[in-house]
Design a protein around this motif. Structure first.
Motif, PDB file in Angstrom:
ATOM      1  N   ARG A   1      36.982  36.634  48.425  1.00 43.38           N
ATOM      2  CA  ARG A   1      35.685  36.574  47.744  1.00 43.38           C
ATOM      3  C   ARG A   1      34.607  37.215  48.595  1.00 43.38           C
ATOM      4  NH1 ARG A   1      38.722  32.065  47.071  1.00 43.38           N
ATOM      5  NH2 ARG A   1      39.011  31.298  44.922  1.00 43.38           N
TER       6      ARG A   1
ATOM      7  N   ARG B   1      32.443  39.132  43.897  1.00 41.56           N
ATOM      8  CA  ARG B   1      33.774  39.475  43.419  1.00 41.56           C
ATOM      9  C   ARG B   1      34.790  38.422  43.868  1.00 41.56           C
ATOM     10  NH1 ARG B   1      30.071  43.342  43.161  1.00 41.56           N
ATOM     11  NH2 ARG B   1      30.638  45.509  43.561  1.00 41.56           N
TER      12      ARG B   1
ATOM     13  N   LEU C   1      38.673  38.957  44.234  1.00 41.22           N
ATOM     14  CA  LEU C   1      39.801  39.886  44.108  1.00 41.22           C
ATOM     15  C   LEU C   1      41.105  39.149  44.401  1.00 41.22           C
ATOM     16  CD1 LEU C   1      38.621  43.290  45.594  1.00 41.22           C
ATOM     17  CD2 LEU C   1      38.381  42.376  43.288  1.00 41.22           C
TER      18      LEU C   1
ATOM     19  N   SER D   1      42.692  45.382  41.329  1.00 40.49           N
ATOM     20  CA  SER D   1      41.426  46.037  41.639  1.00 40.49           C
ATOM     21  C   SER D   1      41.137  47.111  40.602  1.00 40.49           C
ATOM     22  CB  SER D   1      41.495  46.659  43.038  1.00 40.49           C
ATOM     23  OG  SER D   1      40.344  47.422  43.338  1.00 40.49           O
TER      24      SER D   1
ATOM     25  N   SER E   1      37.347  44.667  40.443  1.00 38.19           N
ATOM     26  CA  SER E   1      37.047  43.334  39.935  1.00 38.19           C
ATOM     27  C   SER E   1      37.052  43.337  38.410  1.00 38.19           C
ATOM     28  CB  SER E   1      35.677  42.870  40.452  1.00 38.19           C
ATOM     29  OG  SER E   1      35.435  41.531  40.073  1.00 38.19           O
TER      30      SER E   1
ATOM     31  N   SER F   1      41.742  39.265  38.905  1.00 36.64           N
ATOM     32  CA  SER F   1      40.467  39.399  39.603  1.00 36.64           C
ATOM     33  C   SER F   1      39.318  39.237  38.612  1.00 36.64           C
ATOM     34  CB  SER F   1      40.375  40.762  40.302  1.00 36.64           C
ATOM     35  OG  SER F   1      41.351  40.875  41.319  1.00 36.64           O
TER      36      SER F   1
ATOM     37  N   THR G   1      31.652  49.778  37.464  1.00 38.40           N
ATOM     38  CA  THR G   1      32.056  50.283  38.774  1.00 38.40           C
ATOM     39  C   THR G   1      32.488  51.738  38.652  1.00 38.40           C
ATOM     40  OG1 THR G   1      33.398  49.798  40.728  1.00 38.40           O
ATOM     41  CG2 THR G   1      34.482  49.563  38.581  1.00 38.40           C
TER      42      THR G   1
ATOM     43  N   THR H   1      34.590  51.140  43.976  1.00 44.11           N
ATOM     44  CA  THR H   1      35.914  50.527  44.103  1.00 44.11           C
ATOM     45  C   THR H   1      36.459  50.702  45.515  1.00 44.11           C
ATOM     46  OG1 THR H   1      36.408  50.834  41.751  1.00 44.11           O
ATOM     47  CG2 THR H   1      38.279  50.565  43.232  1.00 44.11           C
TER      48      THR H   1
ATOM     49  N   ASP I   1      34.576  48.273  47.754  1.00 43.20           N
ATOM     50  CA  ASP I   1      35.007  46.886  47.546  1.00 43.20           C
ATOM     51  C   ASP I   1      36.392  46.631  48.138  1.00 43.20           C
ATOM     52  OD1 ASP I   1      32.663  46.357  46.245  1.00 43.20           O
ATOM     53  OD2 ASP I   1      33.520  46.285  44.231  1.00 43.20           O
TER      54      ASP I   1
END
Length: 501
Positions: free
Chosen positions: A53, A63, A65, A136, A138, A143, A149, A154, A157
């Motif tokens: 997180r 997020r 994930l 992935s 999010s 997730s 995004t 991405t 993240d």
């Protein structure tokens, strides 16, 4: 006898170091998976799953994930750690776990309502590596939440995820680390590798022991991945005639990608589209799977890329694939800058035009991963909602451009790269991938040659300077390990070891 205080303090420090560096205790116990519905037996290695997180830098929403981590069955303390990413954009990496190279093979349940039966996969990539399956960006898979995004966000993240993950699993920080994936991960992987490499140069902690990356049937550049490689591929496979090829070459001035809007070129391309539309674009050797009553899952109106607007004039169903769990990867190429239609959005658009839904079957994964007992066993949060192979409402922007400069920069800095292609994939044909790897201009160190498994030719490869290798897998489609699991484990394990394939 009194013991000096400094001696007692030293003992305390040493004890704490031993306690917190013990590999048996370092991984979070709450994330350990102790059983999986459908599997009766002992796991050959430890499995963990859960959430990492954090808040994003560009988009501050928190997020969550989700990852599934499988320790190596061989030597987890020494074997590489590999991150696996499926594409889409917006598709879950459980696709790779269930259908490709995960630790289990899934057998159909004997009765309706029962779990699939899980058997150990003799060709799992966890035979030789620790592997992280990450949902992935999010909103994908387990997730959450779904947020707007793009490529760069991405990558940022996922880099944050990795740094936090290695803090949770510090015993793996020294292991060689590789980033891998397929299809749209041809974008995910180079952008992420670049981000991780930049973090290493800037001293980001914990330091990730990045060694290289691997991409299967991945996108790279619209000029190479688009119509130019497709036409070359279908002609080479005997799908279009010499006469039609010459007609298209003249009509399109030798460049189908740049001239597809010209009237004569459009006419020639429409003839080609009519010839290929009945094929499984993800493996031309395979029949197609079609649900009897496909459901539209999209909530957005997204226009199709122009190259798809002429495809298909009939909804006549094709035969169901005999291999029940087989299905090909749901992606269309090429991708251009801007908002990218996700797979469910594209599906709805195709259905609205009366075009058959491309050849996919994710029923086993969907049923298993939405079972409450399975979700509880793998620590999936109810907040993630229903698991879907690909996220319908993802707003995703392709904002990283061509990957050619990424590949050149990364390989020239010493990161190893294996670019592989199933040679019967019509979605991202090997012809384009072979061309762009050659376009980097590196010296050929290992001339085009066959590579072998089980005393048989399994494909062909060419190795370049700067540890760049292009490899084909004979008879494989878009998701190579699904079609050729034995051969995939062979090239994967030898490449990780730095041995000659």
């Amino acid at each position: 006898m009194d013991v000096p205080k400094h001696y007692l303090f030293s003992i305390l420090v040493v004890s704490l170091v031993v306690l917190f560096s013990d590999p048996l205790e370092a991984a979070p116990k709450a994330s350990l998976i102790t059983h999986l519905p459908g599997f009766n037996g002992t796991f050959p290695s430890k499995h963990y799953s859960g959430y990492v997180r954090f808040k994003g830098q560009r988009h501050p929403t928190r997020r969550h994930l989700f990852y599934y981590f499988v320790e190596s069955e061989r030597n987890p303390s020494k074997d590489p750690v590999v991150l696996w990413l499926n594409g889409g954009p917006g598709c879950s990496s459980f696709d790779g776990f269930v259908y490709e190279h995960g630790p289990f093979n899934f057998e159909a349940p004997k009765k309706q309502g029962e779990h699939p039966i899980l058997h150990l996969n003799p060709h799992s990539w966890s035979k030789v590596s620790n592997i992280i399956y990450l949902d992935s960006p999010s909103g994908v898979g387990f997730s959450y939440p779904s947020i707007p995004t793009g490529d760069l966000q991405t990558a940022s993240d996922t880099h944050t995820f990795l740094r936090k993950w290695f803090k949770l699993y510090p015993e793996f920080q020294a292991n060689p680390f590789y980033i891998t994936g397929e299809s749209y991960a041809g974008i995910y992987v180079p952008t992420l590798v670049s981000r991780v490499a930049k973090g290493i140069r800037k001293g980001a902690k914990p330091k990730i022991n990045l060694k290289g990356y691997m991409i299967g049937n991945g996108l790279c550049d619209s000029e190479f991945d688009g119509l130019n490689s497709l036409i070359q591929f279908v002609h080479g496979m005997g799908i279009i005639s010499d006469k039609l090829l010459k007609e298209a070459e003249v009509a399109c001035d030798g460049n189908y990608e740049r001239n597809e809007d010209k009237t004569q070129c459009t006419t020639a391309l429409a003839k080609i589209a009519e010839l290929i539309m009945g094929l499984n674009m993800y493996d031309i050797l395979e029949p197609c799977y079609h649900k009897k009553n496909p459901e539209a899952t999209s909530t957005k109106n997204t226009s199709l890329p122009k190259s798809f607007q002429e495809l298909g004039k009939t909804d006549k169903p094709l035969p169901v694939r005999k291999r029940m769990f087989g299905r090909a990867w749901p992606y269309r190429a090429p991708v251009r800058d801007g908002i990218v239609p996700t797979w469910p959005q594209l599906t709805q658009s195709l259905q609205a035009r009366g075009v058959s839904v491309p050849c996919t079957n994710d029923e086993v994964a969907t049923a298993w991963l939405n079972d409450e007992a399975v979700r509880k066993a793998i620590h999936a949060s109810p907040k993630s909602g229903n698991w879907n192979l690909c996220l319908a409402g993802l707003e995703y922007n392709h904002d990283a451009g061509s990957m050619l400069s990424y590949h050149h920069n990364l390989t020239s800095k010493g990161y190893r790269a294996l670019i592989y292609s199933g040679d019967h994939d019509m979605c991202v044909p090997f012809t384009g991938t072979e061309a762009w790897t050659a376009s980097l201009g590196y010296k050929v160190e290992d001339e085009w040659r066959p590579w072998m498994t089980n005393h048989q030719i399994a494909g062909y490869l060419q190795k370049y300077a700067h540890n760049l290798t292009f490899l084909t897998v004979k008879g494989a489609g878009h998701t190579v390990p699904e079609y050729k699991p034995r051969e995939s484990l062979h090239f994967y394990s030898r490449w990780l070891e730095g041995e000659r394939i």
